[in-house]
Write a protein that holds these residues in place. Sequence first.
Motif, PDB file in Angstrom:
ATOM      1  N   HIS A  71      26.541  17.296  34.677  1.00 39.04           N
ATOM      2  CA  HIS A  71      26.153  16.574  33.461  1.00 39.04           C
ATOM      3  C   HIS A  71      26.703  15.143  33.430  1.00 39.04           C
ATOM      4  CE1 HIS A  71      30.108  18.009  32.049  1.00 39.04           C
ATOM      5  NE2 HIS A  71      30.089  16.932  31.269  1.00 39.04           N
ATOM      6  N   ILE A  72      27.542  14.786  34.381  1.00 35.07           N
ATOM      7  CA  ILE A  72      28.090  13.422  34.460  1.00 35.07           C
ATOM      8  C   ILE A  72      27.112  12.566  35.268  1.00 35.07           C
ATOM      9  CG2 ILE A  72      30.028  12.005  35.266  1.00 35.07           C
ATOM     10  CD1 ILE A  72      30.799  13.924  33.013  1.00 35.07           C
ATOM     11  N   ASP A  76      27.921   6.881  34.205  1.00 35.16           N
ATOM     12  CA  ASP A  76      29.216   7.229  33.604  1.00 35.16           C
ATOM     13  C   ASP A  76      30.348   7.005  34.601  1.00 35.16           C
ATOM     14  OD1 ASP A  76      28.135   8.027  31.164  1.00 35.16           O
ATOM     15  OD2 ASP A  76      27.916  10.118  31.805  1.00 35.16           O
ATOM     16  N   ILE A  77      30.125   7.398  35.840  1.00 36.51           N
ATOM     17  CA  ILE A  77      31.149   7.261  36.881  1.00 36.51           C
ATOM     18  C   ILE A  77      31.439   5.787  37.148  1.00 36.51           C
ATOM     19  CG2 ILE A  77      31.713   7.717  39.301  1.00 36.51           C
ATOM     20  CD1 ILE A  77      29.932  10.270  39.015  1.00 36.51           C
ATOM     21  N   GLY A  80      33.324   4.161  34.436  1.00 35.05           N
ATOM     22  CA  GLY A  80      34.639   4.746  34.199  1.00 35.05           C
ATOM     23  C   GLY A  80      34.712   5.573  32.938  1.00 35.05           C
ATOM     24  N   ASN A  81      33.557   6.000  32.418  1.00 33.03           N
ATOM     25  CA  ASN A  81      33.524   6.784  31.185  1.00 33.03           C
ATOM     26  C   ASN A  81      33.738   8.276  31.415  1.00 33.03           C
ATOM     27  OD1 ASN A  81      32.907   4.425  29.871  1.00 33.03           O
ATOM     28  ND2 ASN A  81      30.705   4.774  29.892  1.00 33.03           N
ATOM     29  N   SER A  82      33.693   8.710  32.657  1.00 33.94           N
ATOM     30  CA  SER A  82      33.739  10.142  32.919  1.00 33.94           C
ATOM     31  C   SER A  82      35.147  10.712  32.926  1.00 33.94           C
ATOM     32  CB  SER A  82      33.055  10.449  34.239  1.00 33.94           C
ATOM     33  OG  SER A  82      33.658   9.675  35.259  1.00 33.94           O
ATOM     34  N   SER A 166      34.796  17.003  33.086  1.00 35.44           N
ATOM     35  CA  SER A 166      34.009  16.283  34.099  1.00 35.44           C
ATOM     36  C   SER A 166      34.100  16.915  35.482  1.00 35.44           C
ATOM     37  CB  SER A 166      34.477  14.825  34.186  1.00 35.44           C
ATOM     38  OG  SER A 166      35.783  14.764  34.708  1.00 35.44           O
ATOM     39  N   VAL A 167      34.964  17.920  35.648  1.00 34.30           N
ATOM     40  CA  VAL A 167      35.198  18.523  36.966  1.00 34.30           C
ATOM     41  C   VAL A 167      34.256  19.700  37.179  1.00 34.30           C
ATOM     42  CG1 VAL A 167      36.915  19.598  38.467  1.00 34.30           C
ATOM     43  CG2 VAL A 167      37.616  17.815  36.869  1.00 34.30           C
TER      44      VAL A 167
END
Length: 191
Positions: A71-72, A76-77, A80-82, A166-167
């Motif tokens: 879902h990320i 986002d990555i 740096g929002n993740s 996020s993992v």
Amino acid sequence: MILILFILALVLAWPTGGLSVLAWIGWIAWQLHKGREAHKHSETLTALLEPVFKGEYAEFAAGLELPYHSHITTDDIIKGNSRTEKDLHQIGRLIMKYLANNPCEAYAFINTLKRHGVDESGEMEAPWEVLQWEFYEKRSHGRLKWVGYRAVEALMPHNSLPAFHSVDLAGVSEMVTEMQALWQVDDKRGP
């Protein structure tokens, strides 16, 4: 469990002349003693591991390069929002606490650091520096990353903390299996 054993001790109290209640009290005392010993051992390992991490928990967690959940988005990555610095710090700190409560894993972690993470002056390098060395110098996923991934794999099912959202647990498990196979082949080959 305790309540069931207590009820059983009460039921058997009359036929055993009260010995079952005494046995239950003894069992409770033994359980408390075991818990205190485990806590002391955990505190000792925590005191040993905290200086090793040098407070750089976020750097260690970032160095693991944990796989992202589906879902990320790439956006986002990149932005740096993740994973925030706070999330990474929490993940790194939880890994350290996991190691403190699992002596075999702590031994593997420290042993790897001693083998690969001592600089020219004899001082132990920070774990994230060893992760970088493993990946960028050796061009492989090293044993330190393997221990870190095993810790995350053990922690995630028992934590619903936002730091782990996020993992990708399936990706972590896949990497653990892959690295396990790699190390088994290397161990058979020898040094």
